[in-house]
Each structure stands twice: as C-alpha cells, then as structure tokens.
Write a protein that holds these residues in place. Structure first.
Motif, PDB file in Angstrom:
ATOM      1  N   PRO A 112      -5.781  16.433  87.704  1.00 57.49           N
ATOM      2  CA  PRO A 112      -5.300  16.120  89.054  1.00 57.49           C
ATOM      3  C   PRO A 112      -4.424  14.885  89.098  1.00 57.49           C
ATOM      4  CG  PRO A 112      -7.615  15.517  88.830  1.00 57.49           C
ATOM      5  CD  PRO A 112      -7.237  16.263  87.583  1.00 57.49           C
ATOM      6  N   LYS A 113      -4.389  14.085  88.042  1.00 57.44           N
ATOM      7  CA  LYS A 113      -3.545  12.896  88.035  1.00 57.44           C
ATOM      8  C   LYS A 113      -2.163  13.177  87.445  1.00 57.44           C
ATOM      9  CE  LYS A 113      -7.438   9.690  87.624  1.00 57.44           C
ATOM     10  NZ  LYS A 113      -8.040   8.603  86.823  1.00 57.44           N
ATOM     11  N   ALA A 114      -1.997  14.376  86.933  1.00 52.93           N
ATOM     12  CA  ALA A 114      -0.754  14.681  86.230  1.00 52.93           C
ATOM     13  C   ALA A 114       0.218  15.429  87.119  1.00 52.93           C
ATOM     14  CB  ALA A 114      -1.051  15.517  84.990  1.00 52.93           C
ATOM     15  N   SER A 115       1.506  15.286  86.802  1.00 51.58           N
ATOM     16  CA  SER A 115       2.546  16.128  87.387  1.00 51.58           C
ATOM     17  C   SER A 115       3.035  17.057  86.302  1.00 51.58           C
ATOM     18  CB  SER A 115       3.705  15.258  87.894  1.00 51.58           C
ATOM     19  OG  SER A 115       4.829  16.054  88.167  1.00 51.58           O
ATOM     20  N   LEU A 116       3.257  18.324  86.668  1.00 53.00           N
ATOM     21  CA  LEU A 116       3.799  19.248  85.682  1.00 53.00           C
ATOM     22  C   LEU A 116       5.230  18.893  85.311  1.00 53.00           C
ATOM     23  CD1 LEU A 116       2.497  22.684  86.964  1.00 53.00           C
ATOM     24  CD2 LEU A 116       1.579  21.274  85.130  1.00 53.00           C
ATOM     25  N   GLY A 117       5.881  18.105  86.173  1.00 50.47           N
ATOM     26  CA  GLY A 117       7.200  17.612  85.848  1.00 50.47           C
ATOM     27  C   GLY A 117       8.332  18.575  86.117  1.00 50.47           C
ATOM     28  N   ILE A 118       8.043  19.723  86.693  1.00 57.71           N
ATOM     29  CA  ILE A 118       9.122  20.660  86.988  1.00 57.71           C
ATOM     30  C   ILE A 118       9.063  21.117  88.448  1.00 57.71           C
ATOM     31  CG2 ILE A 118       9.873  21.502  84.754  1.00 57.71           C
ATOM     32  CD1 ILE A 118       7.042  23.071  86.702  1.00 57.71           C
ATOM     33  N   GLY A 119       8.388  20.347  89.288  1.00 52.27           N
ATOM     34  CA  GLY A 119       8.497  20.441  90.734  1.00 52.27           C
ATOM     35  C   GLY A 119       8.352  21.805  91.355  1.00 52.27           C
ATOM     36  N   LEU A 120       9.439  22.317  91.933  1.00 52.06           N
ATOM     37  CA  LEU A 120       9.365  23.495  92.786  1.00 52.06           C
ATOM     38  C   LEU A 120       8.880  24.756  92.084  1.00 52.06           C
ATOM     39  CD1 LEU A 120      12.521  23.012  95.018  1.00 52.06           C
ATOM     40  CD2 LEU A 120      10.165  22.305  95.434  1.00 52.06           C
ATOM     41  N   PRO A 121       9.285  25.065  90.858  1.00 51.91           N
ATOM     42  CA  PRO A 121       8.724  26.259  90.220  1.00 51.91           C
ATOM     43  C   PRO A 121       7.213  26.192  90.084  1.00 51.91           C
ATOM     44  CG  PRO A 121      10.694  25.562  89.068  1.00 51.91           C
ATOM     45  CD  PRO A 121      10.361  24.464  90.043  1.00 51.91           C
ATOM     46  N   ALA A 122       6.670  25.000  89.829  1.00 50.36           N
ATOM     47  CA  ALA A 122       5.212  24.864  89.743  1.00 50.36           C
ATOM     48  C   ALA A 122       4.567  25.115  91.096  1.00 50.36           C
ATOM     49  CB  ALA A 122       4.847  23.474  89.231  1.00 50.36           C
ATOM     50  N   VAL A 123       5.187  24.614  92.157  1.00 47.83           N
ATOM     51  CA  VAL A 123       4.662  24.828  93.502  1.00 47.83           C
ATOM     52  C   VAL A 123       4.617  26.317  93.817  1.00 47.83           C
ATOM     53  CG1 VAL A 123       5.128  24.465  95.962  1.00 47.83           C
ATOM     54  CG2 VAL A 123       5.366  22.566  94.347  1.00 47.83           C
TER      55      VAL A 123
END
Length: 345
Positions: A112-123
């Motif tokens: 939960p502390k991480a970002s996948l780093g590729i924004g909208l496709p992950a959403v």
C-alpha cells in the motif's frame, strides 16, 4: 486558484488536497479505513488503496490544485468505494497514449505504500469501472469504482474537450448523472465562445443535474426557463437504461448524437432552436432507440466536422470511452471552434 470545475465535479464531498507525499499517505489511510468499515475483502481494499495512490501521485506529478474524495457506492446490494480525483491542471493532452502504456502485472496483494509508477493504466486495470472528464487547459476528473464482488457491468464515460484557440475556457460543457438503473448524459454548446458562452452551458448542465429525475424533454424545458438571462445553448440529453433497453433522447439545435452497434449506426437529430432564447418555444422532440449493452453512444458539439463517423471502426469502438472521445476530437475537431465529445460505452 481556479477550482470551479473541481467544485462541480466533487460537490460537497470531503476532499483531501494533494500537496505532498504526506497527502498521499493520508489518502491511503482514509481508503483503508473506509474499506475496513465497509468490511470489503482485503484484496479489494488493497486494490482501492493502490488506485488512490496512483491517482494521488499522478496529481502531484502533473496537475495543479489536485483534490481527491471518496464516496460509498452500492449496486445490487453490493457495497464499494468510488474514488474521485479532480484537478485544475492542463488536462491530459493525449489520453490515448496515457492509457496505452502497458501496465506491469498487478499482484494479488499490493504494497500500500508503493506506486506502480504507470498511473492511469494501473487505475483502469485495478478498478471495476473508470470514468474520465478531461478539459484541455481547465482540468481533469477521474472516477474509479470498485465493489466488494462482481456486479453487472455499467457503461463507462469519457468526456474530452478543448476551448476555442485563445480562450481560457470552452463554451461547450457536458456532464452525466447515474440515476438508479439509468445513466443520464448531456452536452450543451453555449452560443459563441469564451466565459459568457460557458456561463450558459454550465447553467444548462447544472439544471440537468438538479432535474435528473425528469424525462429528457422535460429537462430541456427546465433548461429553457433557467437560461433566460444567458446567451442560450443548443443541447442534447439522453437517458440510457442499464445494462440495455431503449435510450430516450431529446435534442435542440446542432448537437450530434450517434449510436454505434456491431451491425450499423444511427444518428439522432432535433429541431433548430436555442434554449433560453426569447420568443415562441418550439416543441421538444423525444426519440427512442434500442441500445444494446455493448452499443456505443456518442454526443458532440459542432466543433466536430459534419463528416464525423466511426461506422465500421470496431477496434476503436472497443476502446475505453475516453480514447474514443479523444480520437474523435483529434480526427474531426475544427481548429476554429470549441470541441467537446462525450462517449458512453
């Protein structure tokens, strides 16, 4: 600070301003707490936490005046959470490219502390449904929903618009409201360009939201009364049954409404009249058309060419609605007018 659209998109929802990494941490904790309160499955809450993190980091990196709110949603007795991310930035100039970045595979349990780093496709991958409203030069709102378990599919929305060159805001405006088992969409083109045209179209969309329980033709009647002191608008309102049935449309003026299915498309049109104009009010036309659960509904202003057509473009019609809307604006948008496209799919 220009947050007019933020206020319209988020309403009276409690908001968390995205100021720094601490804001994203607060947002993640808020999502986790709400998920626990609703007793959502752990994997659902984890996905929602990561959606919130991606949207928060996206605002920090690319937007201005970003704010994120949460809403509890329910469908068929199944609870879920909707995350709303609104900002007053420049808008996502190329949502087609933004959504076509290939996301890394998402593990069942997410840090939960991480970002996948590729924004909208992950959403889009993590959420059950995602709606977009992108206004170039004005801002972006993203609605991402996820439920405790599988629910019947509902249409997603994509709105993409840009103003007349040299104007700060577009004279076109649009919006949508989910009313029970129906989706209500509307698009209004204020007469002329710039702030005064936008004042008229914004008043029309505000009336649509306030009178959303009415049939489309009655909503246009209400808009006509509400816009008496403005420049006036031409407008289309369509009520779409979910997941399928007969769509009901009422159109005044040169707003185009297209329906695309696997076999053929259809164009709907209305009489020439300006809502809010003085004089005799012309009778609003109500038209019904069968709409399959996979059919695509498209509304656009006269900022798009009269040659606008997606007949036979099955690959594009399978894309997310924001990609369809963006591609229509890019291919058929006039350079000497406001442009706004609304797609429901």
């Amino acid at each position: 600070m220009d947050t007019v659209l933020n206020d319209e998109w988020l309403g009276d929802s409690e908001r968390i301003p995205m100021i720094d990494e601490g804001s994203v941490s607060l947002l993640r904790e808020r999502v986790r707490s709400e998920g626990d309160k609703l007793r959502l499955p752990a994997v659902v809450t984890a996905s929602l936490v990561n959606v919130a993190s991606e949207l928060g980091h996206n605002q920090l990196a690319h937007a201005h005046f970003g704010e994120i709110a949460l809403r509890v949603v329910e469908r068929e007795g199944i609870l879920g959470i909707e995350i709303l991310a609104a900002d007053g930035g420049d808008g996502i100039l190329d949502p087609t490219e933004a959504l076509h970045v290939t996301p890394r595979s998402v593990p069942e349990r997410i840090d939960p502390k991480a970002s996948l780093g590729i924004g909208l496709p992950a959403v889009v991958e993590l959420a059950d449904e995602v709606d977009f409203d992108i206004r170039v030069g004005e801002g972006t709102c993203i609605w991402a929903r996820k439920f405790a378990k599988s629910v019947r599919r509902r249409r997603q929305i994509g709105l993409y618009g840009r103003p007349f060159p040299g104007e700060r805001v577009s004279g076109d405006h649009g919006g949508f409201v989910r009313v029970g088992d129906a989706l209500l969409v509307g698009l209004a083109d204020g007469i002329g360009h710039g702030p005064e045209a936008r004042e008229a179209s914004a008043a029309a969309i505000a009336t649509l939201r306030a009178r959303s329980a009415l049939p489309p033709e009655k909503i246009l009647d209400a808009c006509h009364e509400a816009l008496a002191e403005t420049r006036g608008v031409v407008m289309a309102v369509v009520r779409v049954p979910e997941p399928g049935g007969a769509a009901v449309a009422s159109i005044v003026g040169n707003i185009d409404v297209h329906i695309y299915g696997l076999a053929e498309g259809r164009r709907l049109a209305g009489p020439s009249f300006v809502l809010g104009a003085p004089g005799t009010r012309r009778r609003t036309v109500r038209e019904e058309h069968p709409l399959g659960p996979r059919d695509v509904l498209v509304l656009f202003s006269d900022g798009l060419s009269s040659r606008t057509d997606l007949e036979g473009e099955l690959d594009l019609l399978r894309e997310h609605p924001i990609v369809i809307a963006h591609q229509l604006a890019q291919r058929f948008g006039r350079q000497n007018d406001d442009v706004l496209v609304l797609v429901a799919r």
